[in-house]
Write an enzyme that holds these catalytic residues in place. Structure first.
Site, PDB file in Angstrom:
ATOM      1  N   LYS A  13       0.825  -1.209   0.000  1.00 33.96           N
ATOM      2  CA  LYS A  13       0.000   0.000   0.000  1.00 33.96           C
ATOM      3  C   LYS A  13       0.865   1.268   0.000  1.00 33.96           C
ATOM      4  CE  LYS A  13      -2.422  -0.126   3.703  1.00 33.96           C
ATOM      5  NZ  LYS A  13      -2.172   1.059   4.510  1.00 33.96           N
ATOM      6  N   ARG A  88     -10.291   2.648   8.439  1.00 38.27           N
ATOM      7  CA  ARG A  88      -9.928   1.270   8.752  1.00 38.27           C
ATOM      8  C   ARG A  88     -11.064   0.549   9.467  1.00 38.27           C
ATOM      9  NH1 ARG A  88      -3.999   2.025   8.877  1.00 38.27           N
ATOM     10  NH2 ARG A  88      -2.928   0.047   9.013  1.00 38.27           N
ATOM     11  N   ARG A 127      10.703  -5.309   6.023  1.00 39.56           N
ATOM     12  CA  ARG A 127      10.482  -3.900   5.694  1.00 39.56           C
ATOM     13  C   ARG A 127      11.252  -2.973   6.641  1.00 39.56           C
ATOM     14  NH1 ARG A 127       4.466  -1.850   5.069  1.00 39.56           N
ATOM     15  NH2 ARG A 127       4.195  -2.564   7.231  1.00 39.56           N
ATOM     16  N   ARG A 160      10.200  -0.897  12.054  1.00 36.67           N
ATOM     17  CA  ARG A 160       9.117  -0.465  12.946  1.00 36.67           C
ATOM     18  C   ARG A 160       8.853  -1.517  14.016  1.00 36.67           C
ATOM     19  NH1 ARG A 160       4.394   1.023   8.765  1.00 36.67           N
ATOM     20  NH2 ARG A 160       3.189   0.045  10.426  1.00 36.67           N
ATOM     21  N   ARG A 171      -1.814  -7.557  13.732  1.00 40.98           N
ATOM     22  CA  ARG A 171      -2.288  -6.549  12.774  1.00 40.98           C
ATOM     23  C   ARG A 171      -3.089  -7.198  11.643  1.00 40.98           C
ATOM     24  NH1 ARG A 171       2.821  -3.758  10.826  1.00 40.98           N
ATOM     25  NH2 ARG A 171       1.428  -2.433   9.625  1.00 40.98           N
TER      26      ARG A 171
HETATM   27  P1  AMP Z   1       0.076   1.802   8.992  1.00 38.36           P
HETATM   28  O1  AMP Z   1       1.344   2.545   8.847  1.00 38.36           O
HETATM   29  O2  AMP Z   1      -1.019   2.323   8.088  1.00 38.36           O
HETATM   30  O3  AMP Z   1       0.229   0.307   8.893  1.00 38.36           O
HETATM   31  O4  AMP Z   1      -0.466   2.083  10.483  1.00 38.36           O
HETATM   32  C1  AMP Z   1       0.276   1.687  11.619  1.00 38.36           C
HETATM   33  C2  AMP Z   1      -0.645   1.569  12.823  1.00 38.36           C
HETATM   34  O5  AMP Z   1      -1.250   2.837  13.119  1.00 38.36           O
HETATM   35  C3  AMP Z   1      -1.817   0.609  12.648  1.00 38.36           C
HETATM   36  O6  AMP Z   1      -1.463  -0.741  12.881  1.00 38.36           O
HETATM   37  C4  AMP Z   1      -2.806   1.147  13.689  1.00 38.36           C
HETATM   38  O7  AMP Z   1      -2.435   0.750  14.991  1.00 38.36           O
HETATM   39  C5  AMP Z   1      -2.584   2.663  13.595  1.00 38.36           C
HETATM   40  N1  AMP Z   1      -3.517   3.262  12.609  1.00 38.36           N
HETATM   41  C6  AMP Z   1      -3.207   3.807  11.389  1.00 38.36           C
HETATM   42  N2  AMP Z   1      -4.309   4.240  10.764  1.00 38.36           N
HETATM   43  C7  AMP Z   1      -5.350   3.970  11.596  1.00 38.36           C
HETATM   44  C8  AMP Z   1      -6.763   4.157  11.508  1.00 38.36           C
HETATM   45  N3  AMP Z   1      -7.345   4.695  10.432  1.00 38.36           N
HETATM   46  N4  AMP Z   1      -7.515   3.769  12.569  1.00 38.36           N
HETATM   47  C9  AMP Z   1      -6.962   3.235  13.674  1.00 38.36           C
HETATM   48  N5  AMP Z   1      -5.650   3.003  13.810  1.00 38.36           N
HETATM   49  C10 AMP Z   1      -4.849   3.359  12.790  1.00 38.36           C
END
Ligand code: AMP
Length: 217
Positions: A13, A88, A127, A160, A171
């Site tokens: 993504k 999400r 990653r 990360r 996740r």
């Molecule tokens: P990402 O970088 O998009 O994988 O986001 C990393 C983490 O941030 C996710 O695993 C969630 O814990 C949190 N997160 C990101 N976007 C959202 C969202 N729209 N709603 C809730 N938690 C989020």
């Protein structure tokens, strides 16, 4: 043009977002990047969000929605944007529709980035990301030129905490339960575009851009 990018953790993504941003000159909003920037700065939002992120859980809707509402009100969003990592949950998607309806607007398309489940874990544990510009690397297939240093901005590139195997599993479960239902939510509106990322990001982008062109973008 207002776009949403959907896809499981490790689906590519982020890479897709970078290509779309470059090709369509569109504002890219990654809620994950905004949370990580807040965690780095140790803001109250960052301290609260970290509790959930470290568990592989979602940050509560209330916090996330108000953060996005604030971001979408900024000038660089006036002509459209690409939402990456938001919504999400169905509640977030409904709230987003409400926000947009106030200004007579709506989401134009939802790009669903897919890869076979077996490649996801491998991709995510390999990653590495830049905490400053969000550029994504892979220690096997796309390493940085200098270890730990971003090729794009020269800042620090890290593994990360939530990309460690135990958290990735959580996740993926969170994704299946909360985020996957969004595909049907948007399919009912007839605006989902499939982007198969099992071959290459270029192939996935071509698929998405051809579908966007058919929709007049
Ligand atoms: P990402 O970088 O998009 O994988 O986001 C990393 C983490 O941030 C996710 O695993 C969630 O814990 C949190 N997160 C990101 N976007 C959202 C969202 N729209 N709603 C809730 N938690 C989020």
């Amino acid at each position: 043009m207002k776009l949403i990018l959907l896809g499981a953790p490790g689906s590519g993504k982020g890479t897709m977002a970078a290509v779309l941003k470059r090709e369509y000159k569109i504002t890219h909003i990654s809620t994950g990047d905004i949370f990580r920037a807040n965690i780095k700065e140790q803001t109250p939002l960052g301290i609260e969000a970290k509790k959930y992120i470290d568990q592989g859980a979602l940050v509560p809707d209330e916090l996330t929605i108000s953060m996005v509402e604030d971001r979408l009100s900024q000038d660089d969003c006036a002509n459209g944007y690409l939402l990456d990592g938001f919504p999400r949950t169905i509640a977030q998607a409904e709230k987003l529709d409400e926000m947009l309806a106030k200004s007579g607007s709506k989401i134009d398309a939802v790009i669903n980035v897919t890869v076979p489940a077996e490649v996801i874990m491998e991709r995510v544990v390999n990653r590495r990301v830049c905490l400053s510009c969000g550029e994504s690397y892979n220690v096997v297939s796309r390493p940085t030129k200098v270890e730990g240093v971003c090729d794009v901005c020269g800042k620090e590139v890290v593994h990360r905490d939530d990309d460690k195997p135990e958290t990735v599993k959580a996740r993926l479960e969170t994704y299946e339960k909360n985020t996957k239902p969004l595909i049907d939510f948007y399919a009912d509106k007839g605006i989902v575009i499939e982007a198969d990322n099992s071959q290459s990001p270029e192939h996935a982008f071509e698929q998405a851009s051809a579908a966007l062109a058919k929709m007049g973008f």
